[in-house]
Each structure stands twice: as C-alpha cells, then as structure tokens.
Design an enzyme around this catalytic site. Structure first.
Site, PDB file in Angstrom:
ATOM      1  N   LYS C  76       0.867  -1.176   0.000  1.00  0.00           N
ATOM      2  CA  LYS C  76       0.000   0.000   0.000  1.00  0.00           C
ATOM      3  C   LYS C  76       0.905   1.228   0.000  1.00  0.00           C
ATOM      4  CE  LYS C  76      -3.828   1.893   2.841  1.00  0.00           C
ATOM      5  NZ  LYS C  76      -4.662   1.604   4.037  1.00  0.00           N
ATOM      6  N   SER C 151      -9.575   1.532   3.165  1.00  0.00           N
ATOM      7  CA  SER C 151      -8.711   2.353   2.333  1.00  0.00           C
ATOM      8  C   SER C 151      -7.674   1.549   1.545  1.00  0.00           C
ATOM      9  CB  SER C 151      -7.981   3.377   3.196  1.00  0.00           C
ATOM     10  OG  SER C 151      -7.114   2.732   4.104  1.00  0.00           O
ATOM     11  N   SER C 175      -9.706  -0.947   7.270  1.00  0.00           N
ATOM     12  CA  SER C 175      -9.127  -0.677   5.946  1.00  0.00           C
ATOM     13  C   SER C 175      -8.431  -1.857   5.278  1.00  0.00           C
ATOM     14  CB  SER C 175      -8.142   0.497   6.028  1.00  0.00           C
ATOM     15  OG  SER C 175      -8.845   1.711   6.074  1.00  0.00           O
TER      16      SER C 175
END
Lengths: 95, 480, 480
Positions: C76, C151, C175
């Site tokens: 990420k 996210s 997330s």
C-alpha cells in the site's frame, strides 16, 4: 449542535486550512452531522471509567542514550521546496 | 507607595544527553545548520518518537534533589501549534501528568536568610528549532538542529518577590543542575533559558494582579533587568490609571525594554491530548532508590560540611561550592595538601585568577599538583614566594611535577643555619647605617635586611630561620 | 496473464524450480500492465523488481530461500520505500521519495520478497471505498463499476485480480478487512503493536496497524510471520515474540456470535452466508455460542472521534516547509500554510482534520475526545471479558457487498461501512476477513476476531474453513 461561521473560522485558523466558499458551506453541514453522530456517546454511562489512550495496557520502553541516526542533509533537503545554505526557507517571520 | 511584586519562573533546563529526547540524532552544540536533524526530528512521514532513557533518569534525579513527589506514571502530551521551527506541528510535552510533581528549593535570599520556594512541577519536553531572521532574500531560515533537544521545564510557584530574588533562584537552579550533572549550564549556548511571569499588586492581601510573561531570558543579568523593567512598567501603567494586559513579551537587552511578541497575538488553543505514539513512563521504586543512592552531595550540604568539617569561613565555603567543578577541584587539592584553609586560599587566589585570566574551562594544573605544591610550602621546602613562581611554571607546563621543578631549578629553601648565619653576618657588616637605625629602635628596618638576604639567596632562604638568625645577630651587635 | 495461485503454492513452484522469480516477476509486471484500468497501482517499479528477482533467484540457488523469497508482492502506498515515491494517495505527497524504508519493507526485503509497486489507497487512508485517492478510484475486479472498498482498496484489488500474490495494507478502522471482503480475498489486521508502524504514514496512531492481504489464510500466516515482530523504533511495538504454533484444533474452538452485530446486519443474503459459515463451524466440531457486546452501537462515533482527533494533529507536519506540496509564491507564512495545506489535502482529509480539531479544542475536549476514550475502555473491556468464554468471535465484515462507484456520496453514510470493523480496532484486537459467500456475483466476507495476540486462533479457524470450502478460490469473471 449548530456550527456557526465563526466556529469554522476558528477551526480553519487552528488547523491552517483555507477553504473556498463551497468547501466552507459543506464543512459546516458535515461538521454538524459529524458532531450529531458523535453525540451518541454522551448517553453512555462512563462514570468512574478511566480514559483509554492505548488499546494495550503497556508502558514505555526507553531507548539507550546513544547517537544512532546518521543525517544526510543533502538527501533530506533534496525533498524540500526551498533551502539556502542548509536552511529551510519560509516567508519572513516576525517575532 | 510600595508595591507587592509577584514572580514565578519557568526555567528550561537542557539535559546533557548525548542524543535527542526522541531520536538518536546527536545532541551536540554548534554543528552546521540541519546537520543534526534526522528524519524523526524533521517529522518525515511515518517517523516515530522513542524516549531517551537518560532524559528520564535526569528528570527523576532533579525531582529527588528538590524533594519532589515523583508519580509512578507520567504521560506525554501533544501541544499543537503551527510554527516553522516546530516540524511536527506539535511539541511533545507533558501537560496533565508531569514526571516531577511538587517539590521545593530553599532559596538563599540576596539580603541574607533562606526562604523555601515551592516548585509546582517539572516536565520533560522537546525543544523547537531556530528561526533565523537575517535576510535570506527577505525570508526566514529554519535550522532544526535544536529540534528535539531534551528539556526539563521547572515551574516555580509565584513566590518570588523581587527581580533580585528571581535571579538568585535562577542561579541556584543553575548550580543545582550542574551538581546533578544533568545540564552543562552553559547559558551562552542556551542550555538554560527562563520565562518570567510578573505581576504587581498594592498589598499582599490583594488578589494577584494581571500577569505578563517575559520569554527567553538567557542570563542572570538580563532576567533581573527585564523583571525590574517590567515591574516598573506595570506600576507606572497602573498609577497612570491604566490596566495591565495579559500578554507575552520579549526582552530586548540592547534597548533595555520589553515589547509584545507579534507571533503570540493570537490566543492559542493548544489542544493538548495524550501523545498516542508514546506510552506512559513508569518510575518504579527500585529505580528511584538506586537514583537516590547515586545522588551527589548537593550544594547546601556541601557548604555546611565545608564550614563544619573543614573549618572554612561561610564566605569561603559559599565561594568554593558555587560551582561543582570548583568544589570538586578544591576538595582534591585539600585532600592532597592536608590543609583545607591553605588549599582554599590557593584555589580562591592564584588558581581562580589564572582560570579567569585564561578563560579556562578545565584546569590545566591537576589538583594533585597544586596539593603537592602546598605540601612543599608546609614542610618548608619552598617559600610562599617561590611557590607562586612554581605555580606559574606548572600552569604553563602541566607535564612537570612540583618536585621535579624544585630540583631542576634548585629552588629548595636554604634552611642550613650555618650557611645562612654567614650571609647574615655579611649583610650586617656591609650595612652599618641600617644596623645603627635598628639599634636606635627602628625595628622596621628588619625588613630591609630580610630583603637583602632574600636577594642574596634568590628568595630561597627559609624566612623563619632567617628571621631568627637575623634577630639574634642584630641583638648581638646591639649588646656589644 | 493473471496468476491465481496462492503464495504458498507459488513458493513450492519456486522451490521445485518449475519457475524462476525473474519469470514470475515478468508475468506479474505484464499482468499489472494489462490491468491498468483497475487503477490498483500508483507506482510500478519494473526494473527494480526484476533486479530484486534476480537477487532472489541467486539466493534460492544458494539454498538460502525463505518462505517469501522471490515472490512478487506490493505495498500500500502508505509504507515508505527508500528511493521509491510514497504518496499516501495524496497530492500533498505526490512527489515524495522517502530516503528510508518502513520496517515492514525492511523485513520483507530481508526475506527476499520482490516489490513490484505501490498500491492505490484512499487519501491518507481515510475512506472506505478508495474514492478519496488523489490518483483516482480503484475498480473492483469482480465488477469494475463497483468500489473495491478502502482504504487498502488498491492492495485488495491487486490480489483479487491476480496481479500480485500478496500485498501489505494498513487497517485503522477496517481498511484491510472491508476491502478484503469486497474483493473476495483474505485480510488480517493483527493485534495493535504486532507490526511496526515505523515508516508507515500515520493516520490515527493508537489504531493504525499494518497487515497482509492474500488469497488464503495460510498465506496470511506466512506473511504475518515475516512482517510481525518487535521493533525498537516504534514505542508501541509489542515485545512479545510471535509463536508460530497453532495451539487448538478446530473442534476445541469456542466461537462466539455477538448478537448486536447480527441484529445490525440488514442484508438478509449476507446474513444467510454468515449462517452457512456458522453451521460449518458447528459441523466441524466447534462450540458456537451467542455472546453480547452491548456497546457495539457506539463504536462508530467513538472511533470517529478518536481517529479524527489523532489524525488532525498527525497531519500538521504537512506544512510545505521541509517536504511535500508547497503553494506557488506564498505572500507570507500564513498564506504558505493555508494554501499549501488546502491544495495538498482532499475533501475527506480536510473534513477529518476539522472534526478532530473541533473535538480537541477548548470546551469540547471533555465531551468528545475524553468521553470517547472512556467509551473506548468500555468497548475494549467488554471484548476482553467475552474472550474469557470464547476463543474467536464470528461476525460479518461489512453490512453488504461492494457498492457502485459514486453510490455513497454522503460521508456519514460512508462511515457506516465500518460498523463491524471498528470495534476490534478500538480494542486493539486481531481480526481477519475471509470470503464466505456470494451475493449478486459479488463476494461476501466474514470476520473472525481473536483475543489480544491470539492471531493463531484466527489462523486455526480460518484455515480449517478454507480447507473445507472454496469461496477463497473464486476469481473475478468466473461467476458460479
């Protein structure tokens, strides 16, 4: 909870955010609704409950006093928008 | 009318750690701008603080030295405000739960006597960087080397009554932290800085007046002058029918005036809350016991001991204990010399003069050497005059020893009675006029003979032996 | 060409020599290039990846391969990667190239994993749909008109689309788990403190936790073994060693169903999937009981108060001075701050900063921030009490399946996505989402929550389930 224009002014000043007109009006409504949502916690009986800042009841582990960090100033300042002779530059500050 | 002055001080003590309070960057002074600001100090994304164990130890040591309450747990908070020399946009400090609780300092008052001053608290925090306002094409330059330096902020109760008391308090904290070895005490490098909260009122029974805060005072003299100035300003203002406004002031030592700080006009809401990147700091009993055991003798105790056990005067004891390095040096000199009073005279006299003359931070002359020099005076090997010459020689060349020099320069005192007696006879013979004066009762002329004899022996004559021989010889002349 | 093998399967192929890491990496890079329309990646590092793959092949040839050596993975774009741009999905950091690696990245590097790129995400991890990214929304591989969740939306989409064998994500309030559920993959949020936060851009420090997203529970277990462990650079890192053993067989597990979670689950078809999973656990010999977590309904407001407060100050460091976006030609310092931050941050980020600033400010701190911290303790304690009776909690991960891009425009409605995930976040508990059903051609996730440091219980339950079911093997475009 009604959020007033002056509340938004104060929050924007504290958080150093400049909002345009659209953002401002949205911010008022959003904040009012966020606060309305947050108000649900008011009803919970928390008398005698100690606030929890960390999920685990751990305590600090300390670092030995040793110099361990090397500083490559050029590498760091390559990231900076504006520097001069090793200093970061900002518009003039009056104390 | 007389006014009641109320002063509270916040003294920022920079702790003498090797690395910063939350990062492993070097904490040494005077490096190139930003060459000691690591990724953590620069608040790069994803960087995290880790607390320096020595900063905690030093804070706890200070707490023990002022008899403070030391809570089992203390907590770091974020103090939020924007400033270019504050990289994270918050300062990690302690707000609700400081590491050192209530303590006190027995203040030696400038006019004599002692008053106990309450210390509200002392907390750990990180320093900010420096903003340099010299002209960089109309911009301000930011140096973050100081960002993250460990500070212990010592907050007094508003119990100081005059500028002189405030300065004495600042001085006494300065001596204390140097004794504890937790701060180098170097005011020029900003190792200690002070904020003063000042208010006045007509009578001690009145409620406290509105206070102003004078920021960033870094010398005893400036502190005293700034407070005097601010007290006068407030009194003048009130007497002219005005009111004091709560504000933050900067003292300008060049102009001897205070002026409001522009950047502090906006009354800040710091939004303190517990720093989530750090966990509560625990001081356990075992750790505190160990620190208590390791506490050095503190200034007040040392002064009392010097007076009591070494029979020094109050003045000498005070003088010798006002700086821990001096006290340590003196004690070593006295131990070798075996004569505390003589050692005190030498340390306060020749040694301190030489230190000041050379602006020396550490003594080039080892305490043991000075002690041995004193031993040689006491055992009659050298005269006091020769000792002063020797002191200068040793100061310049610390590799020499006292005894080497005495031998090499043939400085041993002439105590050989026969040799001295011969010289005495010569001097009496050569100076009939002075002998006549002596015989006429002008005993002061004895000094003339001593001078002559010292000249003849290059100062090496043992003055005691010389005096006796001279008196005997002159008496003989008179009797004849 | 997408590759849907699990990480464990690919590791065996590498061990057997049927494919090299370089070949595997080439395939992965070409699959990523083919799937550009998903917008799962912000940055792809072809050359760097192939160089790492060559090193990994050499290492394997020397017999030094670890479990993830040579396997292409993604991070990420919240994990700092030395020399590789790290944007956090924000214009603020659009050109930020960190001079350091996150601890997670260091650990995978040391284990020989191959980084192919940085995955898309909601800006500063604030969002539940990946629509707040400055780099545009990510598309769900199962239906490109739908969101992948957020996210860590890019990470989940990349794994689900067969573009990488695993990705590291972060989870503050769901997330990792919610996008895993929306894309039909497995995701683990470990116990708070298990995986170092060093070098992971902070959103809410007391909640943020990195964790793996992969195609099976066994893969998660392998990845967790690499990523987890004590890190002295993160003060909140747990000093507890990871115990690789699974201590309980599935038929000894006690599984709790929190009734409040199921009562809040409106979608009947999702409920039916969960019910099938529950029945499977019963048939496998586990004891399944109903439990109660009465404060579930206040978990969302509590979470949003705490997370926004911490975020509001964590994001103060982005001031346009040392790195990151700086506005053109600032008039003065205030202008520099206001315009740099307003241009650099997107709407959702500003919303959270304002909310957090509000709840921390004078007059509101007690009613919101402090109150939320008290409720947080109640929530944590009720979980801890419940784990005296059960080993694992079984709950839905999300209220429904992936929704269409643009369908949820109201922020408050968006926050309701997190209803089942924020509890474990507030309590710091390990929680995992694995696929357990299919509704309208879209995957359904179930959540398993364990006691503090009880990840192995989650692996036991999740792996047993996946050995007996095939939900986790279903691929996009191959609807049942």
């Amino acid at each position: 909870m009604t959020i007033l224009e002056k509340d938004i002014d104060k929050l924007c000043a504290l958080a150093r955010l400049g909002l345009d007109a659209d953002e401002r009006s949205a911010a008022r409504t959003d904040l009012e609704r966020m606060i309305a949502m947050a108000d649900a916690i008011a009803a919970v009986d928390t008398s005698g409950v100690v606030p929890l800042a960390h999920p685990l009841d751990a305590t600090a582990r300390l670092r030995a006093d040793e110099v361990t960090e090397a500083v490559d100033r050029d590498a760091f300042q390559a990231l900076a928008p504006l520097t001069h002779d090793g200093l970061y530059l900002v518009p003039r500050v009056i104390e | 009318m007389t006014w009641d002055v109320v002063i509270g001080l916040e003294v920022h003590v920079q702790l003498a750690t090797r690395s910063k309070i939350f990062s492993g960057a070097s904490a040494s002074f005077g490096a190139e701008p930003n060459s000691q600001a690591c990724a953590i100090d620069l608040a790069m994304p994803g960087m995290l603080p880790v607390l320096n164990a020595d900063a905690v130890r030093m804070a706890a040591t200070f707490g023990l030295a002022i008899d403070a309450e030391l809570p089992a747990e203390s907590v770091f908070d974020r103090k939020n405000y924007f400033y270019p020399d504050l990289p994270k946009g918050y300062q990690i400090s302690q707000f609700e739960r400081p590491i050192v609780g209530r303590g006190h300092l027995d203040l030696k008052l400038p006019g004599g006597g002692v008053r106990r001053i309450g210390i509200t608290r002392a907390h750990l925090e990180e320093d900010a960087g420096k903003s340099l306002h010299e002209d960089f094409a109309g911009m301000t330059g930011i140096d973050l080397n100081r960002a993250g330096m460990p500070l212990l902020e010592v907050v007094s109760e508003p119990e100081l009554r005059s500028a002189a008391e405030a300065a004495a308090y600042f001085r006494q904290i300065h001596v204390l932290v140097r004794y504890l070895g937790i701060c180098d005490g170097n005011l020029n490098e900003g190792s200690m800085r002070c904020d003063a909260n000042v208010s006045v009122r007509k009578s001690p029974s009145d409620p406290l007046g509105v206070r102003t805060e004078i920021k960033n005072l870094n010398s005893f003299r400036f502190l005293e002058r700034a407070i005097e100035h601010e007290v006068a300003r407030q009194i003048e203002l009130i007497e002219a029918g005005g009111t004091v406004v709560r504000e933050t002031l900067l003292y300008d030592p060049d102009r001897d005036e205070t002026r409001p700080m522009r950047s502090k006009e906006l009354s800040e809401d710091y939004r303190y809350f517990p720093e989530p990147d750090l966990l509560p700091v625990v001081l356990d009993t075992a750790q505190l016991d160990a620190l208590r055991q390791g506490l050095p003798e503190l200034p007040n105790a040392k002064r009392a001991r010097f007076e009591r056990d070494l029979a020094l005067s109050a003045y000498d004891a005070e003088w010798l204990t006002s700086d821990p390095d001096v006290a340590r040096y003196y004690e070593a000199v006295a131990a070798t010399a075996g004569d505390p009073k003589l050692a005190a005279n030498w340390v306060m006299g020749e040694w301190s003069a030489a230190m000041n003359r050379d602006a020396a931070r550490t003594s080039p002359l080892a305490a043991e050497q000075l002690g041995r020099l004193i031993v040689r005076i006491k055992d009659g090997t050298i005269s006091g005059k020769i000792a002063k010459t020797l002191f200068d020689a040793l100061w310049k060349d610390p590799n020499k020893t006292v005894d080497d020099l005495i031998e090499a320069e043939d400085l041993t005192q002439v105590s050989d009675t026969a040799a001295l007696a011969a010289l005495v006879a010569d001097v009496i013979r050569d100076n009939p006029e002075q002998v006549g004066q002596y015989r006429a009762g002008k005993t002061k002329v004895l000094g003339f003979f001593v001078g002559q004899l010292m000249k003849a022996t290059q100062g090496k004559a043992n003055p005691q032996a010389l005096n006796e021989l001279l008196k005997d010889a002159l008496a003989e002349v008179r009797d004849r | 060409m997408s590759d849907f093998r699990t990480l464990v399967e690919v590791a065996s192929a590498l061990d057997a020599g049927t494919i090299s890491s370089v070949e595997l990496t080439r395939d992965v890079l070409s699959a990523i290039a083919d799937a550009k329309s998903l917008n799962a990646f912000i940055t792809v590092v072809d050359e760097r990846a192939l160089a790492q793959a060559r090193v990994a092949d050499d290492r394997r040839a020397k017999g030094l391969a670890a479990a993830v050596t040579g396997i292409p993975i993604a991070y990420k774009d919240i994990f700092c990667t030395r020399g590789v741009r790290t944007t956090c999905g924000s214009r603020m950091l659009a050109n930020f190239v960190p001079p350091y690696d996150a601890t997670v990245v260091e650990r995978f590097d040391a284990a020989g994993a191959v980084m192919v790129g940085k995955t898309n995400m909601d800006e500063f991890a604030m969002g539940s749909s990946n629509e707040t990214s400055y780099f545009g929304p990510v598309h769900n591989p199962h239906d490109p008109n739908r969101v992948p969740g957020g996210s860590s939306g890019g990470s989940a989409a990349a794994v689900a689309a067969g573009l990488v064998f695993a990705a590291m994500g972060t989870d503050t309030g769901g997330s990792i788990r919610q996008p895993a559920a929306f894309t039909g993959v497995s995701g683990l949020k470990p116990t708070y403190g298990r995986i170092s936060r060093y070098g992971m851009v902070a959103f809410a420090s007391s909640l943020d936790q990195g964790g793996p997203i992969a195609r099976s529970v066994r893969d998660l277990e392998v990845l967790f073994g690499v990523a987890a462990g004590f890190d002295p650079r993160d003060s909140t890192s747990a000093e507890l060693a990871v115990d690789p053993a699974r201590h309980k067989p599935i038929d000894a597990l006690r599984i709790g169903l929190p009734k409040e979670y199921f009562a809040a689950l409106g979608d009947r078809r999702v409920a039916a999937s969960l019910d099938t999973a529950r029945r499977w656990f019963e048939e496998a010999g586990a004891t399944v009981i109903d439990v109660s977590l009465p404060n579930t309904d206040v978990a969302i407001p509590t979470y949003y108060v705490v997370a926004s407060a911490e975020a509001s100050t964590n994001l103060s460091r982005y001031d346009g001075v040392r790195y990151g976006h700086r506005c053109e030609a600032p008039q003065d310092l205030e202008d520099l701050y206001l315009r740099s931050r307003s241009q650099g941050f997107g709407r959702e980020v500003k919303r959270r900063i304002l909310t957090g600033t509000y709840t921390l400010s004078i007059g509101y701190f007690d009613a919101y921030y402090l109150k939320a911290q008290r409720v947080r303790r109640l929530i944590r304690d009720e979980f801890v009490r419940t784990f005296a009776d059960v080993d694992v909690l079984l709950t839905p991960t999300t209220p429904g399946v992936a929704f269409p891009i643009g369908a949820v425009s109201d922020p408050i409605e968006m926050y309701q996505q997190d209803v089942f995930t924020v509890g474990a976040s507030l309590a710091g508990l390990p929680a995992m989402s694995i696929p357990c059903g299919w509704v309208d051609g879209l995957p359904v996730g179930m959540q398993l929550i364990g006691p503090h440091f009880g990840e192995s219980l989650l692996f036991t339950a999740g792996d047993a389930f996946q050995r007996a079911t095939d939900w986790h093997t279903r691929r996009p475009g191959r609807k049942p």
